[in-house]
Design a protein around this motif. Structure first.
Motif, mmCIF file in Angstrom:
data_model
loop_
_atom_site.group_PDB
_atom_site.id
_atom_site.type_symbol
_atom_site.label_atom_id
_atom_site.label_comp_id
_atom_site.label_asym_id
_atom_site.label_seq_id
_atom_site.Cartn_x
_atom_site.Cartn_y
_atom_site.Cartn_z
ATOM 1 N N LYS A 22 -0.190 -10.452 -7.006
ATOM 2 C CA LYS A 22 -1.227 -9.735 -7.322
ATOM 3 C C LYS A 22 -2.320 -10.518 -5.982
ATOM 4 C CE LYS A 22 -1.347 -7.565 -10.733
ATOM 5 N NZ LYS A 22 -1.650 -7.379 -12.239
ATOM 6 N N GLY A 23 -3.325 -10.415 -5.307
ATOM 7 C CA GLY A 23 -4.247 -10.860 -5.225
ATOM 8 C C GLY A 23 -4.176 -11.936 -3.972
ATOM 9 N N ARG A 24 -2.260 -11.333 -3.437
ATOM 10 C CA ARG A 24 -2.231 -12.475 -2.031
ATOM 11 C C ARG A 24 -1.201 -11.305 -1.285
ATOM 12 N NH1 ARG A 24 2.260 -15.537 -2.412
ATOM 13 N NH2 ARG A 24 2.701 -15.259 -4.282
ATOM 14 N N PHE A 25 -0.928 -9.818 -2.037
ATOM 15 C CA PHE A 25 -0.232 -8.878 -1.373
ATOM 16 C C PHE A 25 -0.701 -7.993 -0.863
ATOM 17 C CE2 PHE A 25 4.708 -10.552 -1.992
ATOM 18 C CZ PHE A 25 3.955 -12.446 -1.004
ATOM 19 N N THR A 26 -0.640 -6.413 -0.583
ATOM 20 C CA THR A 26 -1.174 -5.628 0.029
ATOM 21 C C THR A 26 -0.296 -4.520 0.287
ATOM 22 O OG1 THR A 26 -3.184 -6.479 0.034
ATOM 23 C CG2 THR A 26 -2.396 -4.354 0.675
ATOM 24 N N ILE A 27 -0.037 -3.032 -0.672
ATOM 25 C CA ILE A 27 1.064 -2.217 -0.301
ATOM 26 C C ILE A 27 0.093 -1.568 -0.113
ATOM 27 C CG2 ILE A 27 1.323 -1.343 -2.739
ATOM 28 C CD1 ILE A 27 4.044 -0.384 -1.944
ATOM 29 N N SER A 28 0.682 -1.004 0.979
ATOM 30 C CA SER A 28 0.350 0.658 1.950
ATOM 31 C C SER A 28 1.097 1.652 2.465
ATOM 32 C CB SER A 28 -0.915 0.204 2.961
ATOM 33 O OG SER A 28 -0.541 -0.866 4.202
ATOM 34 N N ARG A 29 0.388 3.005 2.573
ATOM 35 C CA ARG A 29 1.803 3.634 2.649
ATOM 36 C C ARG A 29 0.699 4.681 4.718
ATOM 37 N NH1 ARG A 29 3.842 7.168 -1.516
ATOM 38 N NH2 ARG A 29 4.833 8.420 0.244
ATOM 39 N N ASP A 30 1.038 5.126 5.461
ATOM 40 C CA ASP A 30 0.886 5.858 6.080
ATOM 41 C C ASP A 30 2.061 7.046 6.288
ATOM 42 O OD1 ASP A 30 0.176 7.043 8.814
ATOM 43 O OD2 ASP A 30 -0.539 5.421 9.767
ATOM 44 N N LYS A 63 3.108 8.739 9.573
ATOM 45 C CA LYS A 63 3.836 7.475 10.327
ATOM 46 C C LYS A 63 5.809 7.590 9.255
ATOM 47 C CE LYS A 63 0.937 5.369 13.421
ATOM 48 N NZ LYS A 63 0.214 4.032 14.198
ATOM 49 N N ASN A 64 5.177 7.795 8.453
ATOM 50 C CA ASN A 64 6.624 7.937 7.806
ATOM 51 C C ASN A 64 7.048 6.163 7.134
ATOM 52 O OD1 ASN A 64 6.605 10.659 7.017
ATOM 53 N ND2 ASN A 64 8.734 11.057 8.085
ATOM 54 N N THR A 65 6.121 5.935 7.162
ATOM 55 C CA THR A 65 5.680 4.329 6.945
ATOM 56 C C THR A 65 4.773 3.747 6.052
ATOM 57 O OG1 THR A 65 4.163 3.917 9.043
ATOM 58 C CG2 THR A 65 6.483 3.890 9.544
ATOM 59 N N LEU A 66 5.908 2.623 4.988
ATOM 60 C CA LEU A 66 5.818 1.571 4.054
ATOM 61 C C LEU A 66 5.489 0.192 4.875
ATOM 62 C CD1 LEU A 66 5.164 1.998 1.016
ATOM 63 C CD2 LEU A 66 7.398 0.786 0.782
ATOM 64 N N SER A 67 4.421 -0.425 4.041
ATOM 65 C CA SER A 67 4.675 -1.705 4.634
ATOM 66 C C SER A 67 3.752 -2.619 3.678
ATOM 67 C CB SER A 67 2.868 -1.502 5.193
ATOM 68 O OG SER A 67 3.308 -0.624 6.685
ATOM 69 N N LEU A 68 3.992 -3.951 3.926
ATOM 70 C CA LEU A 68 3.769 -4.489 2.340
ATOM 71 C C LEU A 68 2.866 -6.240 3.158
ATOM 72 C CD1 LEU A 68 3.615 -5.323 -0.318
ATOM 73 C CD2 LEU A 68 5.574 -7.131 -0.022
ATOM 74 N N GLN A 69 1.928 -6.253 3.333
ATOM 75 C CA GLN A 69 1.000 -7.370 4.010
ATOM 76 C C GLN A 69 1.099 -8.673 2.918
ATOM 77 O OE1 GLN A 69 -0.309 -7.534 6.786
ATOM 78 N NE2 GLN A 69 -0.400 -10.034 5.996
ATOM 79 N N MET A 70 1.405 -9.889 2.912
ATOM 80 C CA MET A 70 1.775 -10.561 2.625
ATOM 81 C C MET A 70 1.072 -11.713 3.019
ATOM 82 S SD MET A 70 5.963 -10.630 2.073
ATOM 83 C CE MET A 70 6.896 -10.903 3.225
#
Length: 123
Positions: free
Chosen positions: A65-73, A76-83
């Motif tokens: 928490k506070g370091r990772f961000t989950i998102s979806r598009d 584009k049928n994509t899931l992302s995880l910004q770490m």
């Protein structure tokens, strides 16, 4: 059926960043809640983050928490995880998964899993 393919893993120094992606195909991506899980050597697979079918709700493990961000598009049928601010203890194989249910922090909710992408954080 939903097919999931992760990418974006690699080797990074502590404090660095990586962005994981998960490409989905098959049944309607937007109908599924999506999650990221990880498994380190010798440890059980654990929940990392999840996002509801419409992106309106997100969930995170306390450890990220506070370091990772989950998102979806959904277009584009994509899931992302910004770490960000990665730590050696984040080293693991990361999996994306799709769930038709609503309790997205539980592995048993998920029907479909990718093959995983390795993330290694050096100290």
């Amino acid at each position: 059926q939903v097919q999931l393919v992760e990418s974006g893993g690699g080797l990074v120094q502590a404090g660095g960043s990586l962005r994981l992606s998960c490409a989905a195909s098959g049944r309607t991506f937007s109908a599924y809640g999506m999650g990221w899980f990880r498994q380190a050597p010798g440890k059980e697979r654990e929940f990392v983050a999840a996002i509801s079918w419409n992106g309106g709700l997100t969930y995170y493990a306390d450890s990220v928490k506070g370091r990772f961000t989950i998102s979806r598009d959904s277009a584009k049928n994509t899931l992302s995880l910004q770490m960000n601010s990665l730590k050696p203890e984040d080293t693991a194989k990361y999996y994306c998964a799709a769930s038709p249910g609503s309790i997205l922090t539980m592995q048993t909710t998920y029907n479909y899993w990718g093959q995983g992408t390795q993330v290694t954080v050096s100290s």
